[in-house]
Structures are given as C-alpha cells and as structure tokens.
Design a protein around this motif. Structure first.
Motif, PDB file in Angstrom:
ATOM      1  N   ARG A 449       0.804  -1.218   0.000  1.00  0.00           N
ATOM      2  CA  ARG A 449       0.000   0.000   0.000  1.00  0.00           C
ATOM      3  C   ARG A 449       0.838   1.271   0.000  1.00  0.00           C
ATOM      4  O   ARG A 449       0.410   2.294  -0.507  1.00  0.00           O
ATOM      5  N   ALA A 450       2.023   1.201   0.596  1.00  0.00           N
ATOM      6  CA  ALA A 450       2.852   2.406   0.662  1.00  0.00           C
ATOM      7  C   ALA A 450       4.237   2.036   1.169  1.00  0.00           C
ATOM      8  O   ALA A 450       4.412   1.034   1.871  1.00  0.00           O
ATOM      9  N   SER A 451       5.202   2.879   0.828  1.00  0.00           N
ATOM     10  CA  SER A 451       6.556   2.695   1.345  1.00  0.00           C
ATOM     11  C   SER A 451       6.666   3.334   2.725  1.00  0.00           C
ATOM     12  O   SER A 451       5.856   4.186   3.110  1.00  0.00           O
ATOM     13  N   ALA A 452       7.687   2.942   3.459  1.00  0.00           N
ATOM     14  CA  ALA A 452       7.921   3.535   4.775  1.00  0.00           C
ATOM     15  C   ALA A 452       8.148   5.033   4.650  1.00  0.00           C
ATOM     16  O   ALA A 452       7.643   5.829   5.465  1.00  0.00           O
ATOM     17  N   HIS A 453       8.920   5.441   3.639  1.00  0.00           N
ATOM     18  CA  HIS A 453       9.195   6.870   3.437  1.00  0.00           C
ATOM     19  C   HIS A 453       7.907   7.631   3.163  1.00  0.00           C
ATOM     20  O   HIS A 453       7.677   8.716   3.747  1.00  0.00           O
TER      21      HIS A 453
END
Length: 496
Positions: A449-453
């Motif tokens: 769903r999304a990167s950590a950054h």
C-alpha cells in the motif's frame, strides 16, 4: 435454547437446523434454495454481485439494508427477512427498480446487475432523496465493468426517492409482526461441543459460553472473519455470533460522551460519531461500502486489533475507553493500552469487548481526521491520522495524536504530542519540532500500500495540515475532496 435458526423468506418462515458454523448465506441461497440470481464474484465483500437485502424490525417498522451474502454466515440471519432479486417482481410485473434498469439500459452482461438491483431496492425503501451523491454512495460497493455507471444512476433517479409502493411496503406491518415474533429470548446452539454455531441472547449467556469455549471465534458482522474463511481457507469449528445479544448494539448519548455497544454497526454509529466532528462522519462513510457498514461493527473493528483499522486511531485521539467482560467481571481500559503488538491485545482467554465510551469534544478542543488510501471509496488505509488539540488563547495546552498504518498497532505519537505543548498553530516554527518527532515515534513498514518513506512524510503532512486548518486556513485550500464545508458568511474562521 433452540437448535435451529429461523429466517423469513418470500412470505414464509424457514427453519434451518443442519448447517455448518461458517456456511455462508450465499451458499445457502445458491446451493440449497437454488436462488442463483445472487452471484458469487470476488467472494470477499468488495464487488457487490452477491448483494441481498436484509430486513429487520426497528422501532416497529421495517428497515432494509444491503449486505454481502458471500461473507454473511447463514446463522447470523436468524430473525431477519432475506430478500433476493428473484423476490422482487410481482405477478410477472417487474419491480420499479428492475423496470428502470431496463428502461435506462443499466445492464449489459448482467452478472453484476442483481446486486445493483438489490442495493437500489434498499435505497428505494430508505425514504431518502435520490440525489447524485446519495446514489453514488449507495452504489460504491457495486462494481460494474461493462455498462458504465451513468445509466445505472439514471435508473436510480427514475425509481428511487419517492414513497415506496411495492408489495414489501404494503406488507410491512405484517412482516414487522412476524420478525417480532421470531425475535424470541432463546439462545441458539447448533452442533456439538466440538463444532457449533451459537448465538446467545443475553450478555450473561455470552459470558458463560465464552468462558466454556475460549477457543471459539467471536463474530459480529463477519466483514473480516468472512475473509478468513473465504480467502485464507481457515476452518473455524466454533463460532459465537454476537448479533442477537440484547443491549449489545445500544448507542447512548450521556452528555459529555457517547456509549457504543460492541455490536453497533458502522451505519448506526455513524451519525452519533459524526455529531462529535464532521471528519469522523466522513472517515466512517469511507469504511468499506454501504454493504460493509450495514454489517460491520465498531466493536469488531477494535477487537480485531488491525494496525490499519480506521476507527481505532480516531477513538484513541478522542481519549476513548474500552469495556471488557470476562465471566461476571468487567474492566475498563484506555483504548491505546488495549493494543499490545501486532495481532495481540490486552484480552484474556474468555474475555470480550463489550462496548466503548467515546468522549465528546470539550471547551477549546479541536479535532481533525484524515484517511489516505489509493481509492477514495471502499479502500484500506495506507495512513490514517487523527488529532485532538486543546487550545487556550491560541496556544496548544494538550494534544492527542494517533495514527493507523504507521506501526504494528494503532499508536499515539507521544513525542510529537509533548513537543506541541506551548506551540501556536499560527506560528509554524513553533510546531516544526513536533513534525520531526514523528520520525522517532514511528518506524513504519513498506508494503503493497505504501513505502515507509511515503508513510512518514504523509504523517508529517497530515499533522501540518491539521495545524494549518486549526490556525484558520480555509479547508477549500487544504482539501481536494471532503465533506467539511464552510458555512456561508464565516469565511476563513470556519472550523478554526
């Protein structure tokens, strides 16, 4: 105690005694009844092809709500009327919704059409104006990949919004009487001690049964548990359904707080929580589809402990308390302390979530909540941020910040909160340290769903947006899409 369930189908009471703990309503309809108009699509409650209408007697009148039959266990329908697409025509004459779909060319391949018709059937009976936004919201859980939605919405405008005049409306009083008759005070237990479906009628009966079978799976709306069965292929030999427990779906305004029973649906809880702040109502409107909100429960969203559940961050930011029950004992716990680690909650064997106490906003308090997801409607959050600030003379004296999707559990941003004390929303330099503090509060993961950054930068942006809005920025400049509208004449001061 009964060893059968009873549902109302096509004007007659149907008693079912031989069914598995996780047999779905969809399988019952298609494989037992041969009612194959209800389709199996995604089998996870997203596409809406399996939508049926479930009728309940509420306050002496009939209320029809759409549900996904693929993730509803048939035992959960005890005491309800189940309406499928085959039931709508009367003496060979199409229902007004069906006729409008034909007249406006709202169907091509037809696979999704029965579910769409059933969703519109519930809108037809809702007594609400058939406005464009209402129709879109009602159909958000029904996907169509060949017709396009304009002719479907045209059919909705042509058939819904008036006074219902079909046979279901004419027979409403009689149906209400039948459902009230079916709503007895008996517990339900189908099966044996090793494999069963149970539906206690009282909280005490639930507490006793769960103490005897702490390995059982508690099910309220099954909007998550249904996927365990259909997608993860889990075998759940012991299922205890909470939907029949008297008083457990009760919602009560007690002045400075709202008490929400654990089995209160999202649909029923939405207006009460939206009254605390419009952002909560908009967040809840985007939880799943209307089918999911009709069945899913606030208590279930909390009890499952998902790090991406939408309601826990909001409830934590408001300072909510969860009530837990085990046997004859009850205890209250600040909600943020309920979540220990991924998949772990502070809940002992045999202990269950009984309800929630949600504080309202006090003097000088401001609230904001934002959900970030790839799709605007019916999607799982990548990040959800919720913020409650207490201000005196333009200075923040208290802050509660909670995020979902940023850790293994819904979690408060303790360092960022402490750095906001004494800050002034109108002075960005005063709250800049709080933005940096988020990188120490959270170490988010990268997933599909999304990167950590992205998650960390988004969390900072959401906190900044909340502070900018509270400082007086008009929401027209901070939100692309939203339901928080500026009252006429208030300009930039609205919601500040």
């Amino acid at each position: 105690m009964r060893d059968t369930i009873r549902i109302f189908r096509n004007g007659r009471i149907v008693e079912i005694e031989d069914f598995g703990p996780t047999e779905t309503l969809l399988d019952y309809l298609r494989l037992r009844e041969g009612a194959v108009g209800t389709k199996e699509g995604c089998n996870e409650g997203d596409c809406g092809a399996c939508t049926v209408a479930v009728g309940s007697a509420v306050g002496g009148r009939m209320v029809y709500r759409p549900v996904n039959a693929c993730i509803q266990f048939v035992g959960m329908l005890d005491g309800k009327e189940v309406v499928t697409v085959e039931d709508l025509a009367e003496n060979g004459v199409l229902h007004p919704v069906q006729a409008a779909m034909v007249d406006h060319h709202g169907s091509q391949c037809g696979f999704c059409t029965p579910g769409i018709v059933m969703s519109l059937f519930t809108l037809y009976h809702a007594g609400r104006p058939a406005e464009h936004g209402t129709i879109n919201d009602w159909l958000a859980g029904n996907l169509c990949r060949c017709t396009g939605y304009r002719p479907i919405t045209d059919a909705a405008k042509a058939s819904c919004g008036g006074v219902p005049a079909d046979r279901f409306a004419r027979e409403a009083d009689a149906t209400t009487g039948v459902l009230e008759f079916l709503s007895d005070r008996q517990d339900i237990f189908v099966g044996d001690s090793e494999r069963f479906f149970a539906a206690p009628r009282t909280v005490d009966a639930l507490a006793d049964l769960y103490m005897q079978h702490p390995d059982a799976t508690l099910v309220a709306g099954a909007t998550d548990v249904g996927l365990w069965v259909n997608k993860q292929m889990r075998d759940l030999p012991k299922v205890i359904h909470l939907g029949r427990v008297l008083g457990m779906s009760h919602i009560e305004d007690i002045g400075d707080a709202v008490l929400i029973g654990a089995t209160a649906s999202f649909e029923d809880a939405l207006p009460h929580l939206a009254a605390i702040d419009p952002d909560i109502g908009e967040m809840m409107r985007r939880i799943g589809s209307r089918q999911v909100r009709s069945a899913g429960t606030v208590g279930g969203n909390v009890a499952n402990g998902s790090p991406i559940g939408d309601t826990p961050p909001v409830l934590i930011a408001l300072g909510s308390t969860v009530e837990l029950r085990k046997g004859d004992e009850s205890r209250a716990l600040p909600l943020e302390r309920f979540f220990i680690d991924y998949g772990r909650q502070d809940r002992e064997p045999g202990e269950f979530v009984a309800g929630l106490m949600v504080p309202k906003l006090g003097p000088g308090q401001q609230f904001r909540a934002y959900k970030i997801s790839k799709r605007f409607d019916q999607d799982i959050s990548a990040v959800l941020g919720a913020f409650r600030f207490t201000l005196e003379n333009g200075v923040i004296t208290d802050a509660r910040i909670a995020f979902g999707g940023m850790a293994a559990t819904p979690k408060r941003a303790v360092l960022a909160e402490s750095r906001l004390i004494g800050a002034e929303p109108v002075k960005a330099a005063s709250w800049a340290p709080a933005l940096e503090g988020l990188s120490q509060d959270f170490r988010p993961l990268t997933d599909m769903r999304a990167s950590a950054h992205y998650r960390l930068e988004t969390a900072r942006a959401l906190l900044a947006k909340a502070l900018v809005e509270i400082a007086g920025a008009p929401t027209a400049t901070t939100r692309v899409i939203g339901r928080r509208e500026t009252p006429a004449g208030e300009g930039e001061a609205a919601h500040a």
